[in-house]
Design a protein around this motif. Structure first.
Motif, PDB file in Angstrom:
ATOM      1  N   ARG A   1       0.542  -1.208   0.407  1.00 14.79           N
ATOM      2  CA  ARG A   1      -0.068  -0.018   0.246  1.00 14.79           C
ATOM      3  C   ARG A   1       0.914   1.223  -0.240  1.00 14.79           C
ATOM      4  O   ARG A   1       2.425   1.265   1.465  1.00 14.79           O
ATOM      5  N   VAL A   2       0.519   1.980  -1.015  1.00 21.44           N
ATOM      6  CA  VAL A   2       1.222   3.427  -0.802  1.00 21.44           C
ATOM      7  C   VAL A   2       0.843   4.038  -0.715  1.00 21.44           C
ATOM      8  O   VAL A   2      -0.518   5.085  -2.056  1.00 21.44           O
TER       9      VAL A   2
ATOM     10  N   GLY B   1      -1.129  16.615   6.631  1.00 21.00           N
ATOM     11  CA  GLY B   1      -0.830  15.498   6.496  1.00 21.00           C
ATOM     12  C   GLY B   1      -2.192  14.741   6.170  1.00 21.00           C
ATOM     13  O   GLY B   1      -2.431  13.438   7.059  1.00 21.00           O
ATOM     14  N   ILE B   2      -3.037  14.452   5.423  1.00 19.45           N
ATOM     15  CA  ILE B   2      -3.822  14.089   4.844  1.00 19.45           C
ATOM     16  C   ILE B   2      -3.538  13.609   3.169  1.00 19.45           C
ATOM     17  O   ILE B   2      -1.891  13.388   2.815  1.00 19.45           O
ATOM     18  N   ILE B   3      -4.353  12.439   3.491  1.00 16.65           N
ATOM     19  CA  ILE B   3      -3.882  10.974   2.249  1.00 16.65           C
ATOM     20  C   ILE B   3      -4.660  11.949   0.855  1.00 16.65           C
ATOM     21  O   ILE B   3      -5.576  12.060   1.466  1.00 16.65           O
ATOM     22  N   PHE B   4      -4.114  12.672  -0.078  1.00 12.39           N
ATOM     23  CA  PHE B   4      -4.579  12.559  -0.701  1.00 12.39           C
ATOM     24  C   PHE B   4      -4.231  11.436  -1.736  1.00 12.39           C
ATOM     25  O   PHE B   4      -4.809  12.481  -3.391  1.00 12.39           O
ATOM     26  N   ASP B   5      -3.770  11.025  -1.863  1.00 12.28           N
ATOM     27  CA  ASP B   5      -3.492   9.532  -3.396  1.00 12.28           C
ATOM     28  C   ASP B   5      -3.549   8.505  -2.405  1.00 12.28           C
ATOM     29  O   ASP B   5      -2.222   8.316  -1.241  1.00 12.28           O
ATOM     30  N   GLU B   6      -3.686   7.472  -3.031  1.00 15.41           N
ATOM     31  CA  GLU B   6      -3.585   5.801  -2.444  1.00 15.41           C
ATOM     32  C   GLU B   6      -3.212   4.502  -3.557  1.00 15.41           C
ATOM     33  O   GLU B   6      -5.037   4.436  -3.833  1.00 15.41           O
ATOM     34  N   ILE B   7      -2.804   3.879  -3.409  1.00 17.71           N
ATOM     35  CA  ILE B   7      -2.883   2.749  -4.415  1.00 17.71           C
ATOM     36  C   ILE B   7      -2.269   1.653  -3.551  1.00 17.71           C
ATOM     37  O   ILE B   7      -1.340   1.183  -2.886  1.00 17.71           O
TER      38      ILE B   7
END
Length: 264
Positions: free
Chosen positions: A244-245, A252-258
């Protein structure tokens, strides 16, 4: 100014890396143009790189200067191998192709990929082999600079065919001080999930880039995200060797995840 920034970073990181139980987080680094003082196409005057080699030694203390290298491989537990390369900063890209191939063979339980890339595309390393991440500085698939950039072409010509022959699932790139994530890519073609490497980058800390560069990117269909923003990645490799990336912005906010799986 670059070296002072690294002084500050090392000082801050040294305070953060120590855990409550006394253990320290490892710091594995690869050379960039700021750390190395520029670009060098011949392995010669290593005194130019005193800063990098002294701050971030990836070799034994008794290693002779003539044997110092800026590429290295690390086993992280049973499920992850990281191969760090020098993308033409202190050693030429072409001079590391044998090392990259040998490292991937070692990481993948002795698997030797076919030299014919079309044949290699139809074969897989052993299922028991760990998840492999390859990383280097100058991006093969840049987020801001031209696709025809000479350093990017050099990496695509020499590193990427080996990455694809060995079915490496994830590559981390830097240099552009922006953010990009590609589709799965085989050589320079967009492919289905599990059929090519995903490239994530491009070193989004240290330079103020608040506005996305509006230059059109060649091979635009290869990019899922391409934006100028501060970013940092948290990478988790699970026991089933899925990765998981998570990409965080400066708030500190996740703006993209894969999630990236080993190639199938």
């Amino acid at each position: 100014a670059c070296y002072r920034r690294m002084d500050y970073f090392v000082q801050e990181f040294s305070a953060l890396r120590r855990q409550q139980d006394g253990a320290q987080l490892p710091l594995l680094v690869i050379p960039g143009n700021h750390e190395s003082g520029g670009y060098m196409t011949e392995k010669g005057d290593w005194s130019r790189y005193f800063f990098y080699l002294e701050y971030f030694p990836h070799y034994d203390e008794d290693t002779p200067p003539t044997l110092l290298t800026t590429h290295h491989m690390h086993y992280i537990g049973r499920n992850l191998v990281i191969v760090g390369l020098d993308s033409g900063l202190m050693e030429t890209v072409e001079s590391q192709t044998d090392y990259l191939q040998d490292s991937l063979t070692s990481a993948m339980d002795g698997y030797v990929a076919p030299t014919d890339i079309t044949v290699a595309a139809g074969q897989l390393p052993p299922a028991s082999s760990p998840f492999v991440i390859v990383t280097y500085h100058n991006p093969a698939f840049p987020s801001l600079r031209p696709f025809s950039d000479i350093e990017s072409v050099d990496v695509r010509n020499h590193f990427i065919p080996i990455v694809d022959r060995y079915r490496v699932p994830l590559v981390l790139e830097f240099h552009d001080h922006a953010y990009k994530r590609t589709t799965p890519v085989f050589l320079t073609d967009k492919v289905a999930a599990g059929k090519g490497a995903v490239y994530v980058g491009d070193g989004g800390i240290g330079i103020d880039r608040d506005v996305a560069d509006d230059r059109p990117a060649e091979h635009q269909d290869l990019y899922v995200h391409r934006v100028a923003t501060y970013n940092i990645q948290a990478i988790t490799v699970f026991p089933n060797r899925t990765c998981r990336v998570s990409s965080y912005n400066s708030d500190g906010i996740i703006f993209d995840e894969i999630y990236v799986d080993k190639q199938v």
